[in-house]
Design an enzyme around this catalytic site. Structure first.
Site: not given
Length: 282
Positions: A8, A10, A204
């Site tokens: 991922d 961001d 996250d």
């Protein structure tokens, strides 16, 4: 066979324009050692070329082929469902280009689909038009259902928050192609060229990155540098295989992959044990 990493962006590599400490060193090590990896992002705003350029300006030396966005996944999915179709789009350049590349035309005149992505140019006129088109029979597609996205020191509304307005107004339910959808997770893995058993999802967010990885049978690594705290993990009925403070600690989990180039980051936060055993994904 080498492991391959779906990563991922961001909250894992950066927040807004702020690079997360240690991220560049880890990714450049993947590139240098030719370890398979692919950035997989639920941000549909930019093209893969734009994303790669942003990363290179941050000192992360990747190529276009290392990027896979939810806009690309959405466009490929729609092309497989209805080749040469039409769509009304709420979103920005990355989504429009992906649809055009996959044979789609953008129109307001009886489109097959209304496709909702992210963007800062959304206005009520576009939302009103999208609502009318869905009410008239166009199918509603969301590039992802993230309620918000992390930025520097805060959050911003995500695609999920935007598309829910249209859902509430019309009673229609959007189909989402972005994480944790198996559509995007499978397409990204195939682009990387790694089988399920050797794929690691690093993210996250529990309800997109980790859920998608668990459902696909991938190994999962949750980083705490983005939108999830360690305390929140216990709110979910599924768990990641590993929890680390940030991607800077990734080589410590897979020293055999990173070989002898790994040096533990200075002043790193020790990884804490979870209250219950981690899920082992076979």
């Amino acid at each position: 066979m080498k492991l391959g990493f779906l990563i991922d962006m961001d909250g894992v590599i950066y927040k807004g324009s702020q690079l997360i400490a240690g991220a560049a060193e880890v990714i450049n090590r993947l590139v240098k050692q030719d370890i398979p990896f692919c950035f997989i992002t639920n941000n549909s705003q930019k093209t893969r070329r734009d994303v790669a350029l942003k990363l290179r300006k941050m000192g992360i030396y990747v190529e276009d082929r290392h990027i896979f966005t939810c806009a690309m996944a959405t466009a490929r999915f729609l092309a497989s469902q209805k080749p040469e179709g039409t769509a009304f789009v709420i979103g920005e350049g990355g989504l429009n280009l992906a649809l055009h590349t996959n044979g789609y035309s953008i129109t307001e005149d009886h489109p097959d689909y209304v496709v909702v992505g992210e963007g800062r140019v959304i206005n009520f006129e576009n939302l009103e038009k999208a609502t009318q088109l869905v009410h008239a029979g166009a199918k509603l597609i969301a590039t992802n259902l993230d309620s918000n996205c992390p930025i520097e020191n805060s959050i911003r509304p995500g695609c999920g928050a935007i598309v829910r307005l249209i859902e509430e107004a019309t009673g229609a339910k959007a189909f989402s192609v972005g994480k944790p959808s198996s559509v995007m997770m499978r397409l990204a893995r195939k682009q990387m060229g790694i089988d399920t058993e050797h794929t690691v999802m690093v993210g996250d967010t529990m309800y997109t990155d980790i859920l998608g990885g668990v459902e696909m049978g991938y190994q999962t690594v949750l980083v705490l540098s983005g939108g999830t705290t360690e305390e929140e993990i216990n709110h979910y009925s599924y768990r990641p295989n590993h929890v680390i403070p940030s991607i800077a600690e990734l080589p410590s989990l897979y020293p055999e992959i990173f070989e002898d180039t790994y040096q533990k980051p200075a002043k790193s936060t020790p990884r804490k044990k979870l209250e219950e055993p981690l899920v082992t994904v076979s």
